[in-house]
Design a protein around this motif. Structure first.
Motif, PDB file in Angstrom:
ATOM      1  N   GLY A 174       0.823  -1.213   0.000  1.00  0.00           N
ATOM      2  CA  GLY A 174       0.000   0.000   0.000  1.00  0.00           C
ATOM      3  C   GLY A 174       0.854   1.259   0.000  1.00  0.00           C
ATOM      4  N   ASP A 175       1.899   1.252   0.825  1.00  0.00           N
ATOM      5  CA  ASP A 175       2.806   2.406   0.868  1.00  0.00           C
ATOM      6  C   ASP A 175       3.497   2.613  -0.484  1.00  0.00           C
ATOM      7  OD1 ASP A 175       2.138   2.805   3.520  1.00  0.00           O
ATOM      8  OD2 ASP A 175       3.974   1.884   4.322  1.00  0.00           O
ATOM      9  N   ALA A 176       3.926   1.521  -1.097  1.00  0.00           N
ATOM     10  CA  ALA A 176       4.590   1.610  -2.398  1.00  0.00           C
ATOM     11  C   ALA A 176       3.630   2.156  -3.455  1.00  0.00           C
ATOM     12  CB  ALA A 176       5.126   0.243  -2.817  1.00  0.00           C
ATOM     13  N   LEU A 177       2.381   1.709  -3.402  1.00  0.00           N
ATOM     14  CA  LEU A 177       1.386   2.200  -4.367  1.00  0.00           C
ATOM     15  C   LEU A 177       1.098   3.685  -4.150  1.00  0.00           C
ATOM     16  CD1 LEU A 177      -1.095  -0.815  -4.489  1.00  0.00           C
ATOM     17  CD2 LEU A 177       0.425  -0.018  -6.316  1.00  0.00           C
ATOM     18  N   GLU A 178       1.043   4.112  -2.883  1.00  0.00           N
ATOM     19  CA  GLU A 178       0.832   5.527  -2.601  1.00  0.00           C
ATOM     20  C   GLU A 178       1.996   6.369  -3.122  1.00  0.00           C
ATOM     21  OE1 GLU A 178       0.137   5.975   1.594  1.00  0.00           O
ATOM     22  OE2 GLU A 178      -1.878   5.126   1.474  1.00  0.00           O
ATOM     23  N   GLN A 179       3.221   5.876  -2.951  1.00  0.00           N
ATOM     24  CA  GLN A 179       4.388   6.587  -3.467  1.00  0.00           C
ATOM     25  C   GLN A 179       4.343   6.673  -4.988  1.00  0.00           C
ATOM     26  OE1 GLN A 179       7.775   4.547  -1.840  1.00  0.00           O
ATOM     27  NE2 GLN A 179       7.620   5.581   0.151  1.00  0.00           N
ATOM     28  N   ARG A 180       3.934   5.575  -5.603  1.00  0.00           N
ATOM     29  CA  ARG A 180       3.826   5.562  -7.068  1.00  0.00           C
ATOM     30  C   ARG A 180       2.753   6.542  -7.528  1.00  0.00           C
ATOM     31  NH1 ARG A 180       2.500   0.318 -10.848  1.00  0.00           N
ATOM     32  NH2 ARG A 180       2.701   1.399 -12.832  1.00  0.00           N
ATOM     33  N   ALA A 181       1.633   6.558  -6.820  1.00  0.00           N
ATOM     34  CA  ALA A 181       0.552   7.480  -7.165  1.00  0.00           C
ATOM     35  C   ALA A 181       1.018   8.924  -7.014  1.00  0.00           C
ATOM     36  CB  ALA A 181      -0.674   7.221  -6.290  1.00  0.00           C
ATOM     37  N   ASP A 182       1.771   9.207  -5.960  1.00  0.00           N
ATOM     38  CA  ASP A 182       2.306  10.558  -5.762  1.00  0.00           C
ATOM     39  C   ASP A 182       3.252  10.938  -6.899  1.00  0.00           C
ATOM     40  OD1 ASP A 182       0.874  10.834  -3.406  1.00  0.00           O
ATOM     41  OD2 ASP A 182       2.584  10.394  -2.092  1.00  0.00           O
ATOM     42  N   ALA A 183       4.088   9.998  -7.321  1.00  0.00           N
ATOM     43  CA  ALA A 183       5.032  10.263  -8.411  1.00  0.00           C
ATOM     44  C   ALA A 183       4.280  10.522  -9.713  1.00  0.00           C
ATOM     45  CB  ALA A 183       6.005   9.095  -8.577  1.00  0.00           C
ATOM     46  N   VAL A 184       3.249   9.732  -9.977  1.00  0.00           N
ATOM     47  CA  VAL A 184       2.446   9.923 -11.195  1.00  0.00           C
ATOM     48  C   VAL A 184       1.748  11.276 -11.140  1.00  0.00           C
ATOM     49  CG1 VAL A 184       0.393   9.093 -12.427  1.00  0.00           C
ATOM     50  CG2 VAL A 184       2.151   7.474 -11.690  1.00  0.00           C
ATOM     51  N   ASP A 185       1.201  11.614  -9.979  1.00  0.00           N
ATOM     52  CA  ASP A 185       0.524  12.896  -9.813  1.00  0.00           C
ATOM     53  C   ASP A 185       1.486  14.043 -10.078  1.00  0.00           C
ATOM     54  OD1 ASP A 185      -1.749  14.552  -9.045  1.00  0.00           O
ATOM     55  OD2 ASP A 185      -0.624  14.967  -7.203  1.00  0.00           O
ATOM     56  N   GLN A 186       2.676  13.971  -9.516  1.00  0.00           N
ATOM     57  CA  GLN A 186       3.677  15.019  -9.710  1.00  0.00           C
ATOM     58  C   GLN A 186       4.084  15.120 -11.178  1.00  0.00           C
ATOM     59  OE1 GLN A 186       7.297  14.439  -7.495  1.00  0.00           O
ATOM     60  NE2 GLN A 186       7.958  16.545  -7.794  1.00  0.00           N
TER      61      GLN A 186
END
Length: 78
Positions: A18-30
């Motif tokens: 879940g943490d890894a997916l949140e980090q990935r989502a943040d990177a995609v958002d940025q």
């Protein structure tokens, strides 16, 4: 007290995922925000170029209109 100690332990594999997916989502958002900003800047630059061209065309048209009106106002044409 044991529940608190357990809550502070290592993340479960599901939590890590879940943490890894949140980090990935943040990177995609940025990344997508950066792309959107770049596109907006390009759009603004293109709009400026077209505005300048439109002003030049309008100015040239005004000059031609004035020239035609000057010829039309000549006494020989009356």
């Amino acid at each position: 007290m044991a529940a608190l100690v357990g809550a502070c332990g290592a993340d479960s594999p599901a939590e890590e995922t879940g943490d890894a997916l949140e980090q990935r989502a943040d990177a995609v958002d940025q990344m997508t925000e950066q792309q959107a900003d770049m596109l907006e800047e390009r759009g603004d630059a293109i709009e400026k170029v077209y505005d300048e061209r439109a002003e030049a065309v309008e100015e040239a048209g005004d000059e031609r209109t004035d020239a035609i009106n000057n010829v039309a106002d000549q006494p020989a044409l009356r």
